[in-house]
Design a protein around this motif. Structure first.
Motif, short mmCIF file in Angstrom:
data_model
loop_
_atom_site.label_atom_id
_atom_site.label_comp_id
_atom_site.label_asym_id
_atom_site.label_seq_id
_atom_site.Cartn_x
_atom_site.Cartn_y
_atom_site.Cartn_z
N ILE A 91 1.06 -1.14 0.08
CA ILE A 91 0.00 -0.40 -0.25
C ILE A 91 1.03 1.26 0.21
O ILE A 91 1.75 1.21 1.13
CB ILE A 91 -1.25 0.29 1.02
CG1 ILE A 91 -1.80 -1.34 1.43
CG2 ILE A 91 -1.21 1.31 1.92
CD1 ILE A 91 -2.48 -1.39 2.53
N ILE A 92 0.84 1.94 -1.01
CA ILE A 92 1.75 3.21 -0.81
C ILE A 92 1.09 4.45 -0.78
O ILE A 92 -0.50 4.85 -0.87
CB ILE A 92 2.19 3.19 -2.50
CG1 ILE A 92 2.84 2.12 -3.34
CG2 ILE A 92 2.80 4.45 -2.87
CD1 ILE A 92 3.11 2.21 -4.51
N ALA A 102 1.68 7.02 -8.20
CA ALA A 102 1.60 6.03 -9.27
C ALA A 102 2.35 4.80 -8.96
O ALA A 102 3.17 5.25 -9.24
CB ALA A 102 1.49 6.62 -10.55
N PRO A 103 1.80 4.19 -9.42
CA PRO A 103 3.03 3.03 -8.96
C PRO A 103 2.94 2.25 -10.83
O PRO A 103 2.93 2.00 -11.01
CB PRO A 103 2.23 1.30 -8.28
CG PRO A 103 0.85 1.61 -8.74
CD PRO A 103 0.49 3.12 -9.08
N SER A 157 9.84 1.22 -9.18
CA SER A 157 9.67 2.22 -9.39
C SER A 157 7.85 2.75 -8.46
O SER A 157 7.16 2.35 -9.05
CB SER A 157 9.73 2.80 -10.43
OG SER A 157 11.35 2.53 -11.03
N ILE A 158 8.00 3.93 -8.10
CA ILE A 158 7.02 4.43 -7.54
C ILE A 158 7.32 5.62 -8.43
O ILE A 158 8.51 6.42 -7.98
CB ILE A 158 6.88 4.94 -5.99
CG1 ILE A 158 6.58 3.59 -5.62
CG2 ILE A 158 5.65 5.50 -5.73
CD1 ILE A 158 6.76 3.48 -4.36
N TRP A 165 10.93 6.86 -8.44
CA TRP A 165 12.03 6.62 -6.48
C TRP A 165 12.37 5.13 -7.18
O TRP A 165 10.99 4.40 -7.96
CB TRP A 165 10.98 6.70 -5.60
CG TRP A 165 10.37 7.98 -5.55
CD1 TRP A 165 9.54 8.74 -5.76
CD2 TRP A 165 11.16 8.89 -4.39
NE1 TRP A 165 9.25 10.30 -5.28
CE2 TRP A 165 10.85 10.77 -4.76
CE3 TRP A 165 12.69 8.94 -4.35
CZ2 TRP A 165 11.12 11.45 -3.61
CZ3 TRP A 165 12.80 9.72 -3.70
CH2 TRP A 165 12.43 11.20 -3.54
N LYS A 166 13.45 4.88 -7.74
CA LYS A 166 13.93 3.27 -7.65
C LYS A 166 13.45 3.01 -6.35
O LYS A 166 14.36 3.35 -4.89
CB LYS A 166 14.19 3.74 -7.96
CG LYS A 166 15.57 1.88 -8.85
CD LYS A 166 14.74 1.95 -10.90
CE LYS A 166 15.63 0.65 -10.82
NZ LYS A 166 15.11 0.36 -12.05
N ILE A 167 12.68 1.14 -6.31
CA ILE A 167 12.14 0.41 -5.37
C ILE A 167 13.43 -0.15 -4.91
O ILE A 167 13.01 -1.49 -6.20
CB ILE A 167 11.30 0.59 -4.87
CG1 ILE A 167 10.66 1.72 -4.90
CG2 ILE A 167 11.05 -0.55 -4.00
CD1 ILE A 167 10.73 2.80 -4.06
#
Length: 271
Positions: free
Chosen positions: A120-121, A155-156, A162-163, A175-177
């Motif tokens: 959940i973002i 937004a995923p 990434s986000i 953003w790199k996850i």
């Protein structure tokens, strides 16, 4: 303070005590006076036993405005809502609350699910991106200082690596996850107001964002550049790609739903 008390009529001694979440605002007894419903200022309704004052939560909802609603990808049995201080997961079929995630004294502006449904973002008023586990509600990781003055849109990316996020000052950031770390891949600044919504294409190569400055911008997520910008005298609250991804749909403060041509940014029709 949420306390319930049963008192003797003659000497006003307390015979039983109970507690509910929120200050009680209303009470309605059953016909035999064995139970009663108790409503609170935090939008909770309890079923209470008159003898022991044991409260059972029967119904609940957000007590403040709802900022965002999100369904998992290709799944409609549950959905998430975010409000002033919490995120809640709901069962669509029986309309019952399944999970509540609370962060005191902060407002959640936006919420979304990762495409695999495992995260959940959420974006918060303190400028942090918080990511939770959907079954337990435990915090998985936090991206600090993601946006100054608040994260307002998330937004995923379909690869779950990434986000894309938007901020209250108009920034779009990728953003790199990783498994242990999170880092900013790119930051793009074209909007002059709050970013309200972000939508990605199915191939993850483009994204569109809507802003309170009356603009919607299509971005190239590979080169991190602007492809197209359209303007209207409104506050764009939501933007979506048509299922065929050849058109855009927008909704704003002018109370219109407008179809736009994706390639040249011309308005096709309004409802």
């Amino acid at each position: 303070d949420g306390k319930l008390a049963k008192m003797a009529i003659r000497n006003l001694t307390v015979k039983a005590e109970g507690e509910v979440l929120g200050a009680p605002t209303s009470i309605a007894f059953t016909g035999d006076y064995t139970h009663f419903f108790c409503g609170t200022n935090q939008s909770n309704i309890y079923w209470v036993d008159c003898t022991k004052l044991e409260a059972e939560l029967r119904n609940t909802c957000h007590s403040g405005r709802i900022n965002d609603i999100a369904f998992p990808y290709d799944y409609s049995d549950v959905f998430a809502t975010c409000s002033m201080h919490d995120i809640r997961i709901w069962n669509t079929n029986n309309r019952q609350e399944l999970l509540r995630i609370q962060v005191p004294n902060l407002e959640c502006h936006c919420v979304s699910f990762s495409y695999d449904g495992k995260l959940i973002i959420s974006g918060w008023s303190d400028g942090k991106l918080r990511v939770f586990l959907p079954q337990s509600g435990k915090l998985k990781f936090v991206i600090n200082d993601a946006h100054v003055h608040g994260v307002t849109a998330v937004a995923p990316v379909r690869n779950n690596e990434s986000i894309v996020s938007g901020g209250s000052q108009g920034e779009i950031r990728i953003w790199k996850i990783g498994k242990q770390t999170q880092s900013m891949e790119a930051s793009m600044k074209e909007h002059r107001g709050r970013v309200w919504s972000i939508q990605l294409t199915s191939d993850n190569e483009q994204a569109v964002s809507s802003s309170s400055d009356g603009s919607c911008i299509i971005w190239n997520l590979k080169s991190h550049t602007r492809l197209l910008c359209l303007f209207e005298s409104t506050i764009f609250k939501q933007v979506l790609y048509h299922p065929e991804e050849s058109q855009l749909l927008t909704a704003g403060s002018d109370r219109k739903i407008t179809y736009w041509e994706k390639f040249d940014g011309q308005a096709i029709r309004s409802l």
